[in-house]
Design an enzyme around this catalytic site. Structure first.
Site, PDB file in Angstrom:
ATOM      1  N   LYS A  75     -12.348   7.793 -17.961  1.00 22.09           N
ATOM      2  CA  LYS A  75     -11.295   8.752 -17.618  1.00 22.09           C
ATOM      3  C   LYS A  75     -10.502   9.033 -18.880  1.00 22.09           C
ATOM      4  CE  LYS A  75      -7.497   9.059 -14.219  1.00 22.09           C
ATOM      5  NZ  LYS A  75      -6.872   8.351 -13.078  1.00 22.09           N
ATOM      6  N   SER A 150      -6.640  10.956  -8.842  1.00 18.83           N
ATOM      7  CA  SER A 150      -6.697  11.707 -10.067  1.00 18.83           C
ATOM      8  C   SER A 150      -7.990  11.485 -10.871  1.00 18.83           C
ATOM      9  CB  SER A 150      -5.502  11.349 -10.947  1.00 18.83           C
ATOM     10  OG  SER A 150      -5.510   9.971 -11.261  1.00 18.83           O
ATOM     11  N   SER A 174      -6.016   6.533  -6.961  1.00 12.58           N
ATOM     12  CA  SER A 174      -6.798   7.430  -7.816  1.00 12.58           C
ATOM     13  C   SER A 174      -8.212   6.993  -8.152  1.00 12.58           C
ATOM     14  CB  SER A 174      -6.057   7.685  -9.122  1.00 12.58           C
ATOM     15  OG  SER A 174      -5.102   8.678  -8.926  1.00 12.58           O
TER      16      SER A 174
HETATM   17  N1  GLN Z   1      -2.247  10.693  -5.848  1.00 16.09           N
HETATM   18  C1  GLN Z   1      -1.251   9.733  -6.230  1.00 16.09           C
HETATM   19  C2  GLN Z   1      -0.257  10.403  -7.127  1.00 16.09           C
HETATM   20  O1  GLN Z   1      -0.314  11.561  -7.235  1.00 16.09           O
HETATM   21  C3  GLN Z   1      -1.898   8.558  -6.902  1.00 16.09           C
HETATM   22  C4  GLN Z   1      -2.344   8.861  -8.262  1.00 16.09           C
HETATM   23  C5  GLN Z   1      -2.936   7.691  -8.965  1.00 16.09           C
HETATM   24  O2  GLN Z   1      -3.349   6.710  -8.358  1.00 16.09           O
HETATM   25  N2  GLN Z   1      -2.936   7.768 -10.276  1.00 16.09           N
HETATM   26  O3  GLN Z   1       0.578   9.796  -7.705  1.00 16.09           O
END
Ligand code: GLN
Length: 484
Positions: A75, A150, A174
Site C-alpha cells: 500500500k 482504504s 481498511s
Molecule cells: N474507513 C475508515 C476510515 O475512513 C477506516 C480506514 C482505515 O482503516 N484506515 O477511517
C-alpha cells in the site's frame, strides 16, 4: 497453469525448487497488470525496471528466506528507500522515502521483491478508495463497484491476480473490509504485533499493518515474516512470534465461537446475513461450540472512532506544511501563507474534514466533552471484549454489512460511508486481532459479489484466527476467479 494465478506460498515453493525464476514471476505479473490494470486501476506505480532488477539479483542468490524471489505489493503508505510514497495524496507529491519501514526490511530479508505501490484512500481515510487524489480503483468482480478501502488497491490487485499478496494497513477496517468485498483474506494483527515504523501515521493508537492475500496460508506466511518486536516502535510488543502456518492445520474441535447479537442488527444485508449464518453452521459441524455473547457498547464504536481517529490524524498531519515533505505552494508571502496555501492545495476534502473535526474535538472547552469522553467509552468497548473472551475463544461477525456498493453511491454522504466500517472498527479500538475470509458470493440479479466473514480474537490471538480460517477454508469452496 498461468503463473499469475499462483498463491504466494506456491510461488515461493516454485522458486525454491528452481521450477521458475524470480524474473519469470515478475514478468508474468507485469503481463497480467498490463492486461487488467487499465480497467481495475489498482496500482499507482508499477516498478517494472526496478522489480526486474531486484528479481535478477534474487535469481543469482541461493534461496534462503521464506519469500525468496517472490513479488509482493505494498500500500502506498509504507516507506521503501528511494521510491515514491504518496499516501494517495497530492501533498506528498514527489516525496521519496529516505528509509525503509520495518515491514519492508523484514520482507527484504525474507527475499521478497517489491512490485510497486497500491492505490488507497488519501491518508487511509475512506472505505472505497474513491478518496485517492489520483484515481478511483474498481472492484474486479464488477467494475462499476468500489473495491472497498482504504487498502482497495491491494485487495483489487490480489483479487484479479495482478499480485500474489500484499500488505495493507487497518485503522478501522481498511484491510478487512476491502478483502471482504473483493473476495480476499485480510488480517488486522493485534495492536503492537507488527511494527508501525515507516508506516505513515493516520491514527497512531489504531493503525496496524497486515496482509491481504488469496488464502489463509499466505496471510500466515506474510504475518510470520513481518511480526515481532521492533525497538524503533515503542508500541511494538515483545511477545515471541509463533508458527502461524502450523495453526492452519490444527482444526477447531472444542473451540468456543461467540456470536454477538449486536452485529446482526438492522441494516445488515439479507444475503450477507444468510451466508454468515451458513458459515456458523459449517463451523459447528467442524466441532466449534456456539455461544451467544453480547458486546453492549457496540453502537458507540463508530462515533468513538471518529472522535479519536480524527483527533490523532489532526496531530499527525500537522507535519505536512510544505517545509519538509512533498508539495509546497508557489511564492508564499510569509510562513503562515506557506502553511495555509500548501495545505489547502495539497489535501483533499475528506482529509480536510477530518483535520477540522479532530482539531475541534481537541480544542479547549470541547476536549472533555468529546475527546475525553470518547476515550472513556473506548475503555468500555475494550472491556466488552475482555468479558466476551472469558466465554468464547473467538467471535464471528460479518466483515461488512453489505457487499461492494456502486462507485459514487456514498461518495457525497460521509456518514453513510463511515457506516461501512460498523463491524470492523471496534477491534481497532480494543486493540485485538481480526481476520476476514471469503464465505461465498451473492446470488440473484446482477454480478455475483464476494461476501466476507470476520473472526475476531483476543490480544495476540492470531493463532486461533488461523486455526479457524484454515479449517473454514477447507469446507468453503468457491470460485475465486472474477473473470477478468
Ligand atoms: N474507513 C475508515 C476510515 O475512513 C477506516 C480506514 C482505515 O482503516 N484506515 O477511517
Amino acid at each position: 497453469m498461468s503463473l499469475h494465478t499462483l498463491t504466494l506460498a506456491q510461488a515461493a515453493e516454485k522458486v525454491r525448487r528452481k521450477e521458475v525464476s524470480s524474473v519469470d514471476l515478475v514478468k508474468a505479473l507485469l503481463v497480467r497488470i498490463r492486461e487488467v490494470d487499465p480497467r481495475v486501476q489498482a496500482f499507482l506505480d508499477v516498478n517494472e525496471e526496478d522489480a526486474l532488477e531486484q528479481a535478477r539479483l534474487r535469481d543469482r542468490e541461493s534461496p534462503s528466506g521464506a519469500l525468496h524471489g517472490v513479488p509482493v505489493l505494498l500500500k502506498d503508505n509504507m516507506n521503501r528507500r528511494g521510491t515514491f510514497c504518496s499516501c494517495g495524496s497530492k501533498i506528498l507529491n514527489g516525496y521519496r522515502a529516505p528509509y525503509n519501514a520495518t515491514v519492508v526490511e523484514r520482507l527484504e530479508k525474507a527475499g521478497a521483491v517489491f512490485l510497486g505501490r497500491a492505490n488507497m484512500d488519501e491518508f487511509a481515510m475512506g472505505s472505497s478508495t474513491e478518496n485517492s487524489a489520483m484515481h478511483a480503483t474498481r472492484n474486479p468482480w464488477d467494475l462499476e463497484r468500489i473495491p472497498g478501502g482504504s487498502s482497495g488497491g491491494c485487495a483489487a490487485a490480489v483479487a484479479s491476480d495482478m499480485a500474489f499478496g500484499s500488505l495493507g494497513s487497518d485503522t478501522g477496517g481498511s484491510i478487512r473490509q476491502p478483502a471482504a468485498v473483493c473476495g480476499c483474506v485480510g488480517l488486522k494483527p493485534t495492536y503492537g504485533r507488527v511494527s508501525r515504523y515507516g508506516l505513515v501515521a493516520f491514527a497512531s493508537s489504531l493503525d496496524q499493518i497486515g496482509p491481504i492475500t488469496k488464502d489463509a496460508r499466505d496471510a500466515a506466511l506474510l504475518l510470520q515474516t513481518i511480526a515481532g518486536h521492533d525497538p524503533r516502535d515503542s508500541t511494538s510488543l515483545p511477545d515471541a512470534v509463533p508458527d502461524y502456518s502450523k495453526a492452519l492445520e490444527q482444526g477447531i474441535k472444542g473451540l468456543r465461537m461467540g456470536l454477538p447479537k449486536e452485529y446482526f442488527a438492522p441494516g445488515l444485508d439479507p444475503q450477507v446475513e444468510k451466508l454468515v449464518r451458513a458459515a456458523v453452521e459449517e463451523l459447528r459441524q467442524l466441532g466449534a461450540e456456539l455461544v451467544e455473547i453480547s458486546l453492549p457498547h457496540t453502537p458507540y464504536a463508530v462515533a468513538v472512532y471518529y472522535v479519536i481517529a480524527t483527533a490523532e490524524a489532526s496531530a499527525n498531519l500537522a507535519r505536512f506544511d510544505g517545509v519538509r515533505y512533498g508539495h509546497r505552494t508557489s511564492e508564499p508571502s510569509d510562513l503562515l501563507d506557506l502553511y495555509g496555501r500548501t495545505r489547502a492545495e495539497g489535501f483533499g476534502p475528506e482529509v480536510k474534514r477530518r483535520i477540522i473535526l479532530g482539531t475541534y474535538v481537541l480544542s479547549s472547552g470541547y476536549y472533555d466533552a468529546y475527546y475525553l469522553r470518547a476515550q472513556k467509552v473506548r475503555t468500555l468497548i475494550r472491556r466488552d471484549f475482555g468479558e466476551a473472551f472469558k466465554k468464547c475463544d473467538f467471535i464471528l461477525t460479518p466483515t461488512s454489512p453489505t457487499p461492494a456498493f456502486k462507485l459514487g453511491e456514498k461518495a457525497n454522504d460521509p456518514l453513510q460511508m463511515y457506516l461501512a466500517d460498523i463491524c470492523t472498527i471496534a477491534a481497532n479500538l480494543a486493540g485485538i486481532c481480526g481476520i476476514s475470509v471469503p464465505c461465498g458470493r451473492t446470488g440473484g440479479a446482477g454480478k455475483p459479489l464476494p461476501v466476507g466473514l470476520q473472526f475476531l480474537g483476543p490480544s495476540m490471538g492470531e493463532e486461533t484466527l488461523f486455526r479457524v480460517a484454515g479449517a473454514y477454508e477447507q469446507v468453503c469452496r468457491w470460485d475465486r476467479n472474477p473473470g477478468l
